[in-house]
Each structure stands twice: as C-alpha cells, then as structure tokens.
Write a protein that holds these residues in place. Sequence first.
Motif, PDB file in Angstrom:
ATOM      1  N   GLY A 341       0.814  -1.203   0.000  1.00 14.59           N
ATOM      2  CA  GLY A 341       0.000   0.000   0.000  1.00 14.59           C
ATOM      3  C   GLY A 341       0.852   1.260   0.000  1.00 14.59           C
ATOM      4  O   GLY A 341       2.076   1.213  -0.160  1.00 14.59           O
ATOM      5  N   THR A 342       0.211   2.393   0.198  1.00 16.29           N
ATOM      6  CA  THR A 342       0.911   3.683   0.234  1.00 16.29           C
ATOM      7  C   THR A 342       0.367   4.513   1.382  1.00 16.29           C
ATOM      8  O   THR A 342      -0.793   4.369   1.789  1.00 16.29           O
ATOM      9  CB  THR A 342       0.731   4.459  -1.083  1.00 16.29           C
ATOM     10  N   LEU A 343       1.209   5.395   1.894  1.00 14.83           N
ATOM     11  CA  LEU A 343       0.793   6.332   2.938  1.00 14.83           C
ATOM     12  C   LEU A 343       1.489   7.662   2.691  1.00 14.83           C
ATOM     13  O   LEU A 343       2.715   7.708   2.535  1.00 14.83           O
ATOM     14  CB  LEU A 343       1.144   5.791   4.320  1.00 14.83           C
ATOM     15  N   THR A 344       0.700   8.730   2.619  1.00 14.81           N
ATOM     16  CA  THR A 344       1.241  10.067   2.415  1.00 14.81           C
ATOM     17  C   THR A 344       0.625  11.007   3.437  1.00 14.81           C
ATOM     18  O   THR A 344      -0.504  10.796   3.901  1.00 14.81           O
ATOM     19  CB  THR A 344       0.944  10.588   1.002  1.00 14.81           C
ATOM     20  N   ALA A 345       1.360  12.058   3.769  1.00 18.79           N
ATOM     21  CA  ALA A 345       0.867  13.063   4.709  1.00 18.79           C
ATOM     22  C   ALA A 345       1.427  14.414   4.313  1.00 18.79           C
ATOM     23  O   ALA A 345       2.593  14.518   3.918  1.00 18.79           O
ATOM     24  CB  ALA A 345       1.271  12.712   6.139  1.00 18.79           C
ATOM     25  N   GLY A 346       0.607  15.460   4.420  1.00 14.72           N
ATOM     26  CA  GLY A 346       1.077  16.788   4.075  1.00 14.72           C
ATOM     27  C   GLY A 346      -0.026  17.820   4.155  1.00 14.72           C
ATOM     28  O   GLY A 346      -1.198  17.484   4.338  1.00 14.72           O
ATOM     29  N   PRO A 347       0.338  19.099   4.031  1.00 10.12           N
ATOM     30  CA  PRO A 347      -0.655  20.178   4.105  1.00 10.12           C
ATOM     31  C   PRO A 347      -1.514  20.235   2.847  1.00 10.12           C
ATOM     32  O   PRO A 347      -1.113  19.777   1.774  1.00 10.12           O
ATOM     33  CB  PRO A 347       0.207  21.431   4.241  1.00 10.12           C
ATOM     34  N   THR A 348      -2.709  20.816   3.000  1.00  7.78           N
ATOM     35  CA  THR A 348      -3.593  21.036   1.863  1.00  7.78           C
ATOM     36  C   THR A 348      -3.702  22.529   1.585  1.00  7.78           C
ATOM     37  O   THR A 348      -3.174  23.362   2.325  1.00  7.78           O
ATOM     38  CB  THR A 348      -4.995  20.470   2.141  1.00  7.78           C
TER      39      THR A 348
END
Length: 366
Positions: A341-348
């Motif tokens: 799978g994949t996991l990403t995190a960051g501002p919008t």
Amino acid sequence: MTVSGPLQGAAAPVMAVLAFAAAIAWWRVRPWPVQWPTAALGALSLIVTALYLPHGDGGSYASAWGLLEAAGLLVLIVLLVRRARPLVAAVVGTLTGAAVAALLLRVLPSPVTTDDLMMCSFWALIAAAAAVAGRYLRAQDAARIRAARQAEREQQLALAADLHDFVAHEVTAMLFQAQAAKLLAGSDPSHALTALDRIEKAGQRALASLDRSVHALRQTGAPQYGLTDLHELARQYSAVGPAPVHVHVAAAAEACSGDVAELAYRIVVEALTNVRRHAPDATAVTVDIQPAADDAALRVTVINDTSLGTAHGAPTRRSDPTAPGGTGIARLAERVGARGGTLTAGPTERHSWRLTAVLPAGRAVT
C-alpha cells in the motif's frame, strides 16, 4: 600382532560393534562432545581393519558385522558434521570416513589391488554423502535458530508498536488534560477536577491497552482492534480534545480482513495522537474510511483544519511522512508499504493537514 582363528572370523568386528553400541548408549545418558566418541570409534575401526590385513579374507562374519559397524560410523559422521566445530569436524570426519572406506579390506583377499582400492573409494563417497547430510542438517538448525530469533525480534517490535500506538495515545491525552487542569486550577476548580477525572480514565485505558497488547502477543498476534472500534476512539478523543472527531466508515469497507482493519485503526490512532501533540488549535478532525476506486483496496483519510502545518509530525513544506518530527508515521509508512500500500501526509490548500493511506483490502473471513 596378527589375527587367526575365531578372532579373525567374528570376534574383532563384534567387539567393534559392541564398543560402538556401548559408546552411543553412554553418550545418550551423559552427553559429551560428539567428536570424542566419533574419533575413538573411528580409530578402533581402523585398528580392527589393520588386524585383518595380514590374513585378508575375514569371512561372512566380518562382512555382516562390518555393515553394522559402517552404518554406525556413518551416523556418527552425520552427527559430527551437524554439531562439531568445522575444523574439528573436518579432521575427525576424515579419520572416520577413512575407517568406513577401509572396512571393505576385511573381506578382500591379500594382497590389496588397485581394483580393491577403487571399491574402497566408493565407500569413501558414501562417507562423504553422510558428511553432506550432516552439513544440510547443520544449515537447517541454523535456519531454525535464525527464524526463532527473527520471530522473537518481531514480537518485540510488535509490543513496541502497541506501546507507541495505543499507550502513547493515552499518555498524550493525560498530558493534555494535565496541562488543562494546571491552567484551570485557580480560576475554575470544577473543570480542573473534571480534567483529573479524565486523566484517571486515560491511565486506566493505557493499562488496559498494555494488557491487551501482551495478551495479543501470547495469542500469536491476533487482531486487537477493527473499524468498528473507531467510533469509540473518536468519542474518547473528542472528550479530551483539542477537537471533535467525526468518523465515517463506508459499509463496503467493513468487508476488509481483520489485519487490514487493525492497521487502519492504528493509522487513525497515530494521526489523532499527532493532532493532539502538534495541532492544539485544530477545531475539527474528519476520519473517512472508503473502498478505493478499484474496490480492491481500502482508503483511510484523516483531515484536520490546523494551520500550524505539523499535525502529523512533518513540517508544512514537506509531504514526506518520514520527515523529522516523529517516527510513528514513518514506521506506519514502512508497514503499509510492506503490504503493497501507500501512505502520504502533508498540508492542503485550505490550511489543513491530510493523511491518506491506501491499503490492499483483502476480504474478511465469513
């Protein structure tokens, strides 16, 4: 010294076999390093063979008992190579292999010819095959030891993960409430007492999480949490703050397998913990669990409306979940990646923070 009469026919090989049987029986009762009985019995076999050489043909007695003796020596070679140090195994194994190869000389007439030596070399190959078998068993033993150590290491990591994911979550809530109680102690004692009550409950949940983690490890890592537990998690989190949590789990997402559901739960726990630690000004958190577009994966989305840009342990200028600021997201990203799978995190763009994980869903067993 030469051999004649009954000793030439049967006594010498019988003595060798009996000595072999006695040594093995004693070794089973009081074990000692395998190289000692192997070296002693190999030397004894060579001595008995040397006694036969001046007269040659040892007769049928020597042939029958010699086969038993050869079988015993081959077993010792296997055990020797499997258990002894390599250098010791090479030296003592060569001696014992020579004893096996020389056994044929007891039944061959004198003088020894080149053809006789060729026949002995065939028995030497059998001894070499026994050594190969011992080396294979040694490799299997080493593989089992490595597997056991790896399993122990994985169990330790699993316990560490549970302590981080669940106990640390409750400890963070306790710290948050302790700070609130400290601020309200003078101006609003009733709210301070409420905060202390929540600290007590969070401590009880932390202990319960620890007990559950240890129990799960004893039960071969059975899943502890699932998607149905997210609503209770949201209720507990909302009661402590800093922001209410809204959870939506699509009905189609509930068909995912138990281990995937638990991983999704851990991701949400880590996201909420980081909101509490890094985004105390957040006013709302949304958790959305949906099937992915291809219906073969699960999409987990956690959004909070903070403008600080560090709600999930990474600076605003980065979208890499492994960036400095915490190891929880980085570790989860590795775990999700290991499952494909994949996991990403960051501002919008709306001054909020988004964490998105896509997990291969599997199917629940019915």
